[in-house]
Enzyme design. Sequence first.
Site, PDB file in Angstrom:
ATOM      1  N   CYS A   1       7.779  -7.597  -0.948  1.00  0.00           N
ATOM      2  CA  CYS A   1       7.298  -7.413   0.090  1.00  0.00           C
ATOM      3  C   CYS A   1       7.839  -8.911   1.347  1.00  0.00           C
ATOM      4  O   CYS A   1       7.812  -8.772   2.573  1.00  0.00           O
ATOM      5  CB  CYS A   1       5.812  -7.208   0.373  1.00  0.00           C
ATOM      6  SG  CYS A   1       5.144  -8.844  -0.083  1.00  0.00           S
TER       7      CYS A   1
ATOM      8  N   SER B   1       1.183  -0.271   0.266  1.00  0.00           N
ATOM      9  CA  SER B   1       1.879  -0.015   1.474  1.00  0.00           C
ATOM     10  C   SER B   1       1.073  -0.048   2.583  1.00  0.00           C
ATOM     11  O   SER B   1      -0.263   0.208   2.431  1.00  0.00           O
ATOM     12  CB  SER B   1       2.744   1.442   1.340  1.00  0.00           C
ATOM     13  OG  SER B   1       1.445   2.323   0.572  1.00  0.00           O
TER      14      SER B   1
HETATM   15  P1  NAD Z   1       1.261   1.983  -2.757  1.00  0.00           P
HETATM   16  O1  NAD Z   1       0.463   1.936  -1.227  1.00  0.00           O
HETATM   17  O2  NAD Z   1       1.930   3.467  -3.004  1.00  0.00           O
HETATM   18  O3  NAD Z   1       0.270   1.689  -3.947  1.00  0.00           O
HETATM   19  C1  NAD Z   1      -0.671   0.646  -3.850  1.00  0.00           C
HETATM   20  C2  NAD Z   1      -1.731   1.001  -4.918  1.00  0.00           C
HETATM   21  O4  NAD Z   1      -2.468   1.902  -4.094  1.00  0.00           O
HETATM   22  C3  NAD Z   1      -1.704   1.505  -6.200  1.00  0.00           C
HETATM   23  O5  NAD Z   1      -2.712   1.022  -7.289  1.00  0.00           O
HETATM   24  C4  NAD Z   1      -1.704   3.129  -6.055  1.00  0.00           C
HETATM   25  O6  NAD Z   1      -2.437   3.588  -6.978  1.00  0.00           O
HETATM   26  C5  NAD Z   1      -3.019   3.105  -4.926  1.00  0.00           C
HETATM   27  N1  NAD Z   1      -2.745   4.357  -4.061  1.00  0.00           N
HETATM   28  C6  NAD Z   1      -1.474   5.100  -3.778  1.00  0.00           C
HETATM   29  N2  NAD Z   1      -1.857   5.911  -3.072  1.00  0.00           N
HETATM   30  C7  NAD Z   1      -3.153   6.041  -2.915  1.00  0.00           C
HETATM   31  C8  NAD Z   1      -4.137   6.985  -1.950  1.00  0.00           C
HETATM   32  N3  NAD Z   1      -3.376   7.965  -1.224  1.00  0.00           N
HETATM   33  N4  NAD Z   1      -5.372   6.768  -2.039  1.00  0.00           N
HETATM   34  C9  NAD Z   1      -5.898   5.712  -2.791  1.00  0.00           C
HETATM   35  N5  NAD Z   1      -4.925   4.732  -3.570  1.00  0.00           N
HETATM   36  C10 NAD Z   1      -3.599   5.036  -3.369  1.00  0.00           C
HETATM   37  O7  NAD Z   1       2.384   0.804  -2.750  1.00  0.00           O
HETATM   38  P2  NAD Z   1       3.363   0.483  -3.892  1.00  0.00           P
HETATM   39  O8  NAD Z   1       4.513   1.665  -3.633  1.00  0.00           O
HETATM   40  O9  NAD Z   1       2.835   0.426  -5.263  1.00  0.00           O
HETATM   41  O10 NAD Z   1       3.961  -0.904  -3.517  1.00  0.00           O
HETATM   42  C11 NAD Z   1       4.868  -1.096  -2.388  1.00  0.00           C
HETATM   43  C12 NAD Z   1       4.265  -1.457  -1.227  1.00  0.00           C
HETATM   44  O11 NAD Z   1       3.373  -2.664  -1.353  1.00  0.00           O
HETATM   45  C13 NAD Z   1       5.316  -1.756  -0.226  1.00  0.00           C
HETATM   46  O12 NAD Z   1       5.052  -1.108   1.170  1.00  0.00           O
HETATM   47  C14 NAD Z   1       5.132  -3.380   0.015  1.00  0.00           C
HETATM   48  O13 NAD Z   1       5.626  -4.096   1.176  1.00  0.00           O
HETATM   49  C15 NAD Z   1       3.821  -3.571  -0.269  1.00  0.00           C
HETATM   50  N6  NAD Z   1       3.412  -4.983  -0.970  1.00  0.00           N
HETATM   51  C16 NAD Z   1       2.921  -5.952   0.091  1.00  0.00           C
HETATM   52  C17 NAD Z   1       2.579  -7.049  -0.333  1.00  0.00           C
HETATM   53  C18 NAD Z   1       1.957  -7.924   0.710  1.00  0.00           C
HETATM   54  O14 NAD Z   1       1.373  -9.016  -0.009  1.00  0.00           O
HETATM   55  N7  NAD Z   1       1.932  -7.690   1.846  1.00  0.00           N
HETATM   56  C19 NAD Z   1       2.865  -7.401  -1.673  1.00  0.00           C
HETATM   57  C20 NAD Z   1       3.537  -6.557  -2.520  1.00  0.00           C
HETATM   58  C21 NAD Z   1       3.748  -5.039  -1.975  1.00  0.00           C
END
Ligand code: NAD
Length: 502
Positions: A284, A229
């Site tokens: 995404c 995200s």
């Molecule tokens: P997320 O940001 O919640 O988590 C992603 C990763 O970050 C996980 O491994 C998680 O453990 C880690 N994380 C979460 N909170 C954290 C924190 N406070 N500090 C450090 N690390 C932390 O994302 P999600 O819900 O797993 O995935 C969905 C999101 O990913 C959506 O916003 C989607 O658009 C995005 N996404 C983007 C793409 C792209 O290529 N732009 C591709 C796939 C998904």
Amino acid sequence: MSQSLPTIGHLIHGENVTGEHRSQDVFNPATGVAEKRLLLADKATVEQAIASAEKAYPAWRATPPLKRARVMSKLKNVLEANAEKICALLTAEHGKVAGDAMGELQRGIENVEYASYATELLKGEYTRNVGPGIDSWSEHQPLGVTAGITPFNFPVMVPLWMWPMAIACGNTFVLKPSERDPSSALLVAQLALEAGLPPGVLNVVNGDKEAVDTLLDDARVQAISFVGSTSIAEYIYSRGCAKGKRVQALGGAKNHAVVMPDADIDNAVTALMGAAYGSCGERCMAIPIVVAVGDKTADAIVAGLKAEIAKMKVGPGTDAKNDMGPLVTKAHFEKVKGYVDQGVKEGATLVVDGRGVKVAGHENGYFLGACLFDNVKPGMVTYNEEIFGPVLGIVRVNTLEEAMKLINDHEYGNGTCIFTRDGEAARYFSDHILVGMVGVNVPLPVPVAYHSFGGWKRSLFGDLHAYGPDAVRFYTKRKTITQRWPSAGVREGAMFSFPSNR
Ligand code: NAD
């Protein structure tokens, strides 16, 4: 939390590592039942994985590129042979339907296939006689220990965007998969050992913020790839850069599809169904907003979508007849449902309400039916924010320029597409739209493995896109060597002017 559930640990130096850590349950989203217990790596465990990658690095860096690439060729075959097992894990933890899981795995395998051509990509550039008797070449040297942090929505594919090319380039890697659906990435890493990857070249640590922060702060980690995200992407980028690392952080999206009055409406409707509701909208590159140019276009699109939604089958991903599975977790289900409630409050017209959907025999699963809003307007929370669920909104405008202004003004710039029969409009759109990936009558313009993937604006922090040729640039440092071997006995005097070919 049940102590009797099977545990999921880490893969460090080729060994499955467990030990005493904090832990959390991993649920089957189709049933709402906790089926596994995930061990969350503490700082010491992550440091152990980094140490393993550091130890493996010198020998792996010295391994001829062809031998490194050959592991990727073998891995492709191993992944194909284990496809059903991997996809079953995807469905059990993410919830996606079987065909969609297979599509994700195949796209991941294509990245492994591209990494198997690394010898060709790493050849560098050479020029003889850049000056008298002087030759020069540029080569791509690996960085050292690199790391990847990945999201829940493509648990297999996104890790495969990262580590196969990082490793083929001579780096070693530490992967931190999503804690919501971690098993498939771990299985793929175990299969890489089977394909001949030496221990320590790829390590997997499961965990949460503690694990991520350890990777961000450890000076031995040279580069970090992140997908997730936008708020976390921005955090990863700023903290990683402050620690002197190379960082690429891909974030969220709100992709708009423009439908022009001349478009083939039937084709647009079927394309939009898959793009909006495929994988429960948890992509995404999903299309959550349709910008219809003209009321006639909007009316036709709404009528077409309504009819198609009525035919959709929602249920567990294990049943091949289903089109859409559950959302990933109960918390995410509540969040997406909350956005639908909010849209109603904000005055958008809820044409199809999926909130009441019940799946017989799966009453505790996180199922939300397809939702369709008409008359969505910029400024509404439903319009501005990424929902990441099966919720599609129609925005009505009068001109292509109006549609393009909406897209260009939006904070995200991941993907977009236009449906039209007008080549001039399509060309103008692709040329002037402020978005990284553009489709023309293609709703999900996800680049293939040998092109790179990346959005603009707040959908990507960093300069280089993911996978494809940019991955070679991201995971290597360019070094340029200029060489001369003067003949014995030929001695030139000191030269104080700047050397040139003047
Ligand atoms: P997320 O940001 O919640 O988590 C992603 C990763 O970050 C996980 O491994 C998680 O453990 C880690 N994380 C979460 N909170 C954290 C924190 N406070 N500090 C450090 N690390 C932390 O994302 P999600 O819900 O797993 O995935 C969905 C999101 O990913 C959506 O916003 C989607 O658009 C995005 N996404 C983007 C793409 C792209 O290529 N732009 C591709 C796939 C998904």
